[in-house]
Write a protein that holds these residues in place. Structure first.
Motif, mmCIF file in Angstrom:
data_model
loop_
_atom_site.group_PDB
_atom_site.id
_atom_site.type_symbol
_atom_site.label_atom_id
_atom_site.label_comp_id
_atom_site.label_asym_id
_atom_site.label_seq_id
_atom_site.Cartn_x
_atom_site.Cartn_y
_atom_site.Cartn_z
ATOM 1 N N ILE A 146 0.862 -1.177 0.000
ATOM 2 C CA ILE A 146 0.000 0.000 0.000
ATOM 3 C C ILE A 146 0.901 1.231 0.000
ATOM 4 C CG2 ILE A 146 -1.927 -1.117 1.148
ATOM 5 C CD1 ILE A 146 -1.105 0.163 3.739
ATOM 6 N N GLU A 147 0.427 2.278 -0.643
ATOM 7 C CA GLU A 147 1.183 3.510 -0.759
ATOM 8 C C GLU A 147 0.294 4.678 -0.361
ATOM 9 O OE1 GLU A 147 2.272 3.719 -4.826
ATOM 10 O OE2 GLU A 147 3.469 1.882 -4.818
ATOM 11 N N ALA A 148 0.914 5.717 0.148
ATOM 12 C CA ALA A 148 0.178 6.937 0.478
ATOM 13 C C ALA A 148 1.099 8.134 0.328
ATOM 14 C CB ALA A 148 -0.375 6.879 1.897
ATOM 15 N N ARG A 149 0.530 9.198 -0.203
ATOM 16 C CA ARG A 149 1.313 10.430 -0.328
ATOM 17 C C ARG A 149 1.651 10.966 1.060
ATOM 18 N NH1 ARG A 149 -2.050 12.841 -3.004
ATOM 19 N NH2 ARG A 149 -2.915 14.300 -1.488
ATOM 20 N N THR A 150 0.650 10.978 1.949
ATOM 21 C CA THR A 150 0.884 11.348 3.349
ATOM 22 C C THR A 150 0.069 10.404 4.235
ATOM 23 O OG1 THR A 150 -0.965 12.927 3.426
ATOM 24 C CG2 THR A 150 1.201 13.778 2.768
ATOM 25 N N LEU A 151 0.592 10.192 5.440
ATOM 26 C CA LEU A 151 -0.102 9.359 6.427
ATOM 27 C C LEU A 151 0.028 10.034 7.774
ATOM 28 C CD1 LEU A 151 -1.550 6.671 7.145
ATOM 29 C CD2 LEU A 151 0.713 5.702 7.582
ATOM 30 N N ASP A 152 -1.105 10.405 8.377
ATOM 31 C CA ASP A 152 -1.130 11.049 9.689
ATOM 32 C C ASP A 152 -1.736 10.078 10.698
ATOM 33 O OD1 ASP A 152 -0.114 13.553 8.785
ATOM 34 O OD2 ASP A 152 -2.091 13.983 7.930
ATOM 35 N N ILE A 153 -0.990 9.808 11.772
ATOM 36 C CA ILE A 153 -1.418 8.842 12.786
ATOM 37 C C ILE A 153 -1.702 9.574 14.087
ATOM 38 C CG2 ILE A 153 -0.790 6.763 14.074
ATOM 39 C CD1 ILE A 153 1.106 6.049 11.818
ATOM 40 N N ASP A 154 -2.919 9.395 14.591
ATOM 41 C CA ASP A 154 -3.318 9.946 15.883
ATOM 42 C C ASP A 154 -3.330 8.789 16.878
ATOM 43 O OD1 ASP A 154 -4.584 10.982 18.124
ATOM 44 O OD2 ASP A 154 -5.919 12.263 16.973
ATOM 45 N N HIS A 155 -2.272 8.681 17.694
ATOM 46 C CA HIS A 155 -2.150 7.550 18.603
ATOM 47 C C HIS A 155 -3.196 7.600 19.716
ATOM 48 C CE1 HIS A 155 1.673 6.303 16.778
ATOM 49 N NE2 HIS A 155 1.939 7.603 16.679
ATOM 50 N N GLU A 156 -3.564 8.770 20.153
ATOM 51 C CA GLU A 156 -4.566 8.884 21.209
ATOM 52 C C GLU A 156 -5.935 8.413 20.728
ATOM 53 O OE1 GLU A 156 -4.178 9.790 24.430
ATOM 54 O OE2 GLU A 156 -2.034 9.740 24.028
ATOM 55 N N ALA A 157 -6.296 8.800 19.503
ATOM 56 C CA ALA A 157 -7.595 8.405 18.958
ATOM 57 C C ALA A 157 -7.555 7.006 18.357
ATOM 58 C CB ALA A 157 -8.048 9.412 17.903
ATOM 59 N N GLY A 158 -6.348 6.481 18.118
ATOM 60 C CA GLY A 158 -6.225 5.157 17.518
ATOM 61 C C GLY A 158 -6.632 5.124 16.061
ATOM 62 N N GLN A 159 -6.368 6.222 15.314
ATOM 63 C CA GLN A 159 -6.791 6.312 13.927
ATOM 64 C C GLN A 159 -5.655 6.841 13.055
ATOM 65 O OE1 GLN A 159 -10.366 8.598 13.518
ATOM 66 N NE2 GLN A 159 -11.492 7.409 15.031
ATOM 67 N N ALA A 160 -5.693 6.456 11.795
ATOM 68 C CA ALA A 160 -4.738 6.959 10.814
ATOM 69 C C ALA A 160 -5.506 7.488 9.613
ATOM 70 C CB ALA A 160 -3.766 5.860 10.395
ATOM 71 N N THR A 161 -4.971 8.567 9.019
ATOM 72 C CA THR A 161 -5.590 9.178 7.853
ATOM 73 C C THR A 161 -4.565 9.233 6.734
ATOM 74 O OG1 THR A 161 -7.029 10.533 9.239
ATOM 75 C CG2 THR A 161 -6.745 11.207 6.949
ATOM 76 N N ALA A 162 -4.925 8.685 5.583
ATOM 77 C CA ALA A 162 -4.018 8.649 4.435
ATOM 78 C C ALA A 162 -4.600 9.463 3.299
ATOM 79 C CB ALA A 162 -3.785 7.211 3.984
ATOM 80 N N ARG A 163 -3.724 10.127 2.570
ATOM 81 C CA ARG A 163 -4.115 10.851 1.363
ATOM 82 C C ARG A 163 -3.307 10.311 0.187
ATOM 83 N NH1 ARG A 163 -4.969 14.070 5.613
ATOM 84 N NH2 ARG A 163 -6.835 15.390 5.573
ATOM 85 N N GLY A 164 -3.997 10.204 -0.955
ATOM 86 C CA GLY A 164 -3.365 9.563 -2.088
ATOM 87 C C GLY A 164 -3.137 8.087 -1.820
ATOM 88 N N PHE A 165 -4.139 7.404 -1.256
ATOM 89 C CA PHE A 165 -4.032 6.006 -0.821
ATOM 90 C C PHE A 165 -4.169 5.076 -2.033
ATOM 91 C CE2 PHE A 165 -5.980 2.063 0.663
ATOM 92 C CZ PHE A 165 -5.140 1.706 1.706
ATOM 93 N N LYS A 166 -3.284 4.075 -2.118
ATOM 94 C CA LYS A 166 -3.255 3.192 -3.265
ATOM 95 C C LYS A 166 -2.818 1.794 -2.825
ATOM 96 C CE LYS A 166 -1.518 5.255 -6.726
ATOM 97 N NZ LYS A 166 -0.522 5.878 -7.632
ATOM 98 N N VAL A 167 -3.456 0.762 -3.396
ATOM 99 C CA VAL A 167 -3.056 -0.621 -3.163
ATOM 100 C C VAL A 167 -2.564 -1.203 -4.478
ATOM 101 C CG1 VAL A 167 -3.781 -2.920 -2.426
ATOM 102 C CG2 VAL A 167 -4.726 -0.908 -1.294
ATOM 103 N N ARG A 168 -1.349 -1.761 -4.466
ATOM 104 C CA ARG A 168 -0.781 -2.392 -5.660
ATOM 105 C C ARG A 168 -0.616 -3.888 -5.418
ATOM 106 N NH1 ARG A 168 1.549 1.007 -9.486
ATOM 107 N NH2 ARG A 168 1.811 3.189 -8.839
ATOM 108 N N VAL A 169 -0.986 -4.663 -6.422
ATOM 109 C CA VAL A 169 -0.760 -6.109 -6.405
ATOM 110 C C VAL A 169 0.004 -6.452 -7.676
ATOM 111 C CG1 VAL A 169 -1.815 -8.400 -6.421
ATOM 112 C CG2 VAL A 169 -2.839 -6.572 -5.060
#
Length: 787
Positions: free
Chosen positions: A187-210
């Protein structure tokens, strides 16, 4: 040298844990994951799981001193410290190594450069350089390669920034569970922001390659990084077959900590758009689930179609349980057309039940309401008449003992309701009223039990009284009744010998048993038949007081059962290795109580003995098991039933089932207008069933099932396919051909499921389907599909 300092001096650890657990380690290379500098980048190999992983001990970290080491240590007292040549800073499980480490005491900042490597209990990072503002609790890394030790994950990032251990931002990030620099998927992402307190991650430009090909893209994606649930789309389900392309895109809706929902829009190529979903809830005393589907204006069926189910199990009040299972389908062909297995497509009766229950030591009570709907897609609805509804049924039972005495009883009151039996006569609808009413059944008993270690003797006397209050009786008596005494004597011996068959680790038992039953005959032809049917004749039936379910008939008896069992047990463990049982009933007086129209020759007047019943089960070594049953009628010299199943296991991944089932005359009934059932005919069964999970290689397994009717000379269901697993992905491909319902129309289906290790699965969830189709099925590697 050692320097006691705040834990902030090792803030390079990143809690990157967005994905799930991994496959077994034996599938993957044993060499540890490591990276070496090659030109302007890192070249990495091995497996993250090969690295030692442990839990983070924050207390040990806080108490530990930081050890600084290197070839040269320089600095100004109170201002700065610089370590050159194989520089390292180690505290507890945290280790930072680089060509150079510099620490500015005044600004409380640190910088590591040249072949930077950071390790802790869960993660490993390689970077070109790293800097930390300890005062502001910020860390930055550039040109990063990382491994998540406990989760078999690795990837790269152009830049990583952390703030206070609460937020992590990554740019140009990738992630995969595959080894090497050329992964099968990532998986690829242009940016990935992780909020450890909320337990969530937000990705922009998210892509899955097989295989290097992008199969999924989203400009924005959000997902959980721990066990906390989050709303969002789940992996789609893709299939196909006789109804064309089949696609579903489930959406998970996290409503609250104790309840959630899943919405499932589904497109079925030849039928149209279906809306479905489920709602689940949980509370301290129980749980429940509501699910259903709605297919408006089915393109092939021509009408709206729907299914509904509500289940609840749990405590309602202190000492009171509520259990419910309510079901509804729009039409008799619903499961045939839209069910996903032979089990569901062959559904013939759909029941609904709601029950309150409770009790204490030696006593119990319940109040329930239930109804059953016939689902017979290949039978004219004019010939279908649903069984009686029990609205309601109240039951109370008490069982007490004092030394050898046993005493107690059971009481049941039921109100039976049923729709009138209606048929079409030309253009007119002709309806015949049915018998309805309530029934009271009382059965107090007194018994005695003597149970030494070498045998047992149990005596029991019961007085059974059954009374009705009827509406529309066909014989003119609105309050018929029956009172019947019942006496039974059950005794057995236990013989045991060591060194069975010359083996010191086996013990063999020999257990003869006699069971005498005396029930005087009572005239019962005036009693209606609400919920009573003949029990299937088996070894357990040899020791029952009544050969019928329900209270509408109490069989008469003056008979003696002779039975013999033998078991082989482990001498030390007591584990059963094999068991064999044989038994037969001898009639002093031939049975005279039957259901209306009961044609069973096993109970025909004038019989002197019942069928001979045999049962067998055996564990043949560690890998083989054998079980079966056989019933032979000596008076007609005819086999009445036979079943045999042989299973061979190949380690933890493979098995072979070979089964055979024979029943020449299975009686078929239809509900009668005056109550009870009338005999329609006999349906013979002779089937073979072969299924297998065959390991071809540690990465490959073949899947196979063939259920064949020898009588009709036709295949009932055939399944063939394979499963493949590797470190980073698993694939399951199945082809299925089966009969729809009890007719002759056949259907085909293709199931393809792809699971990317730690990321999720794409395609049709086939695990539960295979569990129902293949006895003993267990998931293969990564294709888990928990039920």
């Amino acid at each position: 040298m050692k320097r006691k300092r705040s834990p902030r001096c090792l803030l390079l650890g990143l809690a990157l844990s967005p994905l799930s657990a991994a496959l077994a380690a034996d599938l993957c290379p044993a060499d540890p994951w490591h990276c070496v500098r090659e030109g302007d980048g890192w070249r990495c190999s091995g497996q993250p799981q090969a690295l030692a992983s442990s839990e983070v001990d924050s207390t040990a970290r806080a108490a530990a001193a930081t050890t600084l080491a290197g070839e040269r240590l320089t600095g100004t007292d109170g201002e700065s410290v610089r370590i050159d040549g194989a520089a390292s800073a180690v505290r507890a499980d945290q280790s930072l190594r680089a060509d150079r480490i510099e620490y500015d005491i005044a600004s409380d900042t640190a910088r590591a450069s040249g072949n930077v490597r950071y390790d802790d209990a869960r993660n490993a990072f390689y970077a070109n350089e790293a800097s930390a503002d300890l005062g502001k609790d910020r860390t930055e890394l550039a040109d990063v390669r990382y491994a998540l030790k406990s989760r078999r994950g690795q990837g790269r990032a152009d830049a990583v920034r952390t703030e206070g251990g609460e937020r992590t931002s990554l740019e140009g990030v990738t992630y995969t569970a595959c080894p090497g620099d050329d992964p099968d998927w990532q998986i690829e992402a242009r940016t990935l922001d992780i909020d450890h307190e909320a337990g969530q991650a937000t990705a922009r430009g998210f892509k899955v390659r097989v295989g290097g090909v992008p199969i999924l893209y989203s400009p924005y994606a959000s997902f959980p990084i721990d066990d906390r649930r989050k709303s969002g789309f789940l992996a789609p389900k893709i299939g196909g077959g006789s109804d064309g392309f089949d696609f579903a895109a489930p959406y998970y809706w996290n409503l609250a900590p104790n309840y959630d929902a899943t919405l499932v829009p589904r497109l079925i190529g030849d039928r149209g758009f279906q809306a479905g979903g489920e709602f689940r809830y949980l509370y301290s005393g129980g749980h429940g689930q509501l699910d259903g589907e709605w297919l408006p204006d089915d393109d092939r069926y021509g009408e709206d179609r729907d299914r509904f189910r509500f289940r609840h199990n749990g405590r309602l009040l202190p000492g009171v349980r509520l259990d419910a299972d309510l079901n509804r389908v729009s039409d008799d062909r619903y499961f045939v057309d839209l069910g996903d297995s032979l089990n569901t497509s062959a559904t013939s009766v759909l029941g609904s039940l709601a029950q309150l229950s409770g009790g204490g030591r030696g006593w119990r009570w319940s109040v329930l309401a239930d109804e059953y709907e016939l689902i017979l897609p290949d039978v004219d609805e004019r010939l279908q008449h649903d069984p009686y509804e029990r609205m309601p049924r109240a039951h109370f039972a008490i069982d007490q003992r004092w030394r050898g005495l046993r005493y107690g009883g059971a009481a049941e009151w039921v109100d039976f309701r049923r729709e009138d039996l209606c048929v079409l006569a030309g253009d007119h609808r002709v309806c015949t009223p049915v018998v309805e009413g309530n029934r009271l059944d009382l059965a107090p008993y007194l018994g005695y039990a003597w149970e030494p270690s070498w045998g047992f003797l149990r005596l029991r006397g019961t007085l059974r009284h059954t009374r009705y209050d009827l509406d529309g009786s066909l014989v003119g008596d609105d309050a018929p009744s029956r009172t019947t005494p019942i006496f039974s004597a059950d005794g057995g011996l236990l013989f045991e010998r060591a060194n069975a068959f010359g083996r010191s680790d086996w013990r063999q038992t020999l257990e003869p048993r006699l069971y005498y039953l005396r029930v005087p005959e009572r005239e019962q032809s005036a009693l209606p038949v609400f919920d009573t049917a003949l029990l299937d004749y088996s070894y357990a039936q040899l020791f029952r007081e009544n050969r019928y379910t329900g209270a509408d008939r109490q069989s008469d008896a003056n008979q003696l059962t002779l039975a013999l069992s033998s078991r082989i047990l482990g001498a030390d463990s007591g584990v059963e290795r094999a068991a064999f049982s044989i038994g037969q009933v001898h009639y002093f007086d031939a049975p005279e109580v039957f259901l209306p129209g009961d044609p069973d020759p096993l109970l025909a007047p004038g019989r002197k003995r019942s069928a001979l019943v045999l049962e067998l089960r055996s564990a043949l070594g560690h890998d083989w098991t054998l079980s079966g049953g056989y019933r032979h009628d000596p008076e007609r010299d005819r086999s009445e039933f036979g079943a045999l199943r042989l299973q061979k296991r190949f380690g933890d991944e493979g098995l072979l089932n070979i089964g055979y089932r024979y029943r020449p005359d299975q009686m078929v009934y239809a509900p009668a207008s005056g109550g009870g059932d009338f005999f329609l005919g006999r349906l013979g069964i002779e089937q073979s069933d072969v299924s297998a999970l065959l390991p071809v290689h540690r990465n490959w397994r073949a899947v196979f099932r063939w259920n064949y009717s020898l009588r009709e000379r036709t295949t009932l269901e055939a399944i063939a396919g394979f499963e493949y697993r590797s470190c980073c992905y698993s694939v399951r491909l199945l082809s299925r051909n089966y009969l729809r319902g009890i007719g002759t129309e056949r259907r085909n289906a293709i199931f393809l499921e792809l699971e990317l290790t730690g990321l999720g699965s794409l395609g049709r969830d086939t695990g539960d389907f295979l569990r129902r189709a293949i006895l003993g099925y267990q998931p293969f590697g990564g294709l888990s599909n928990d039920p």
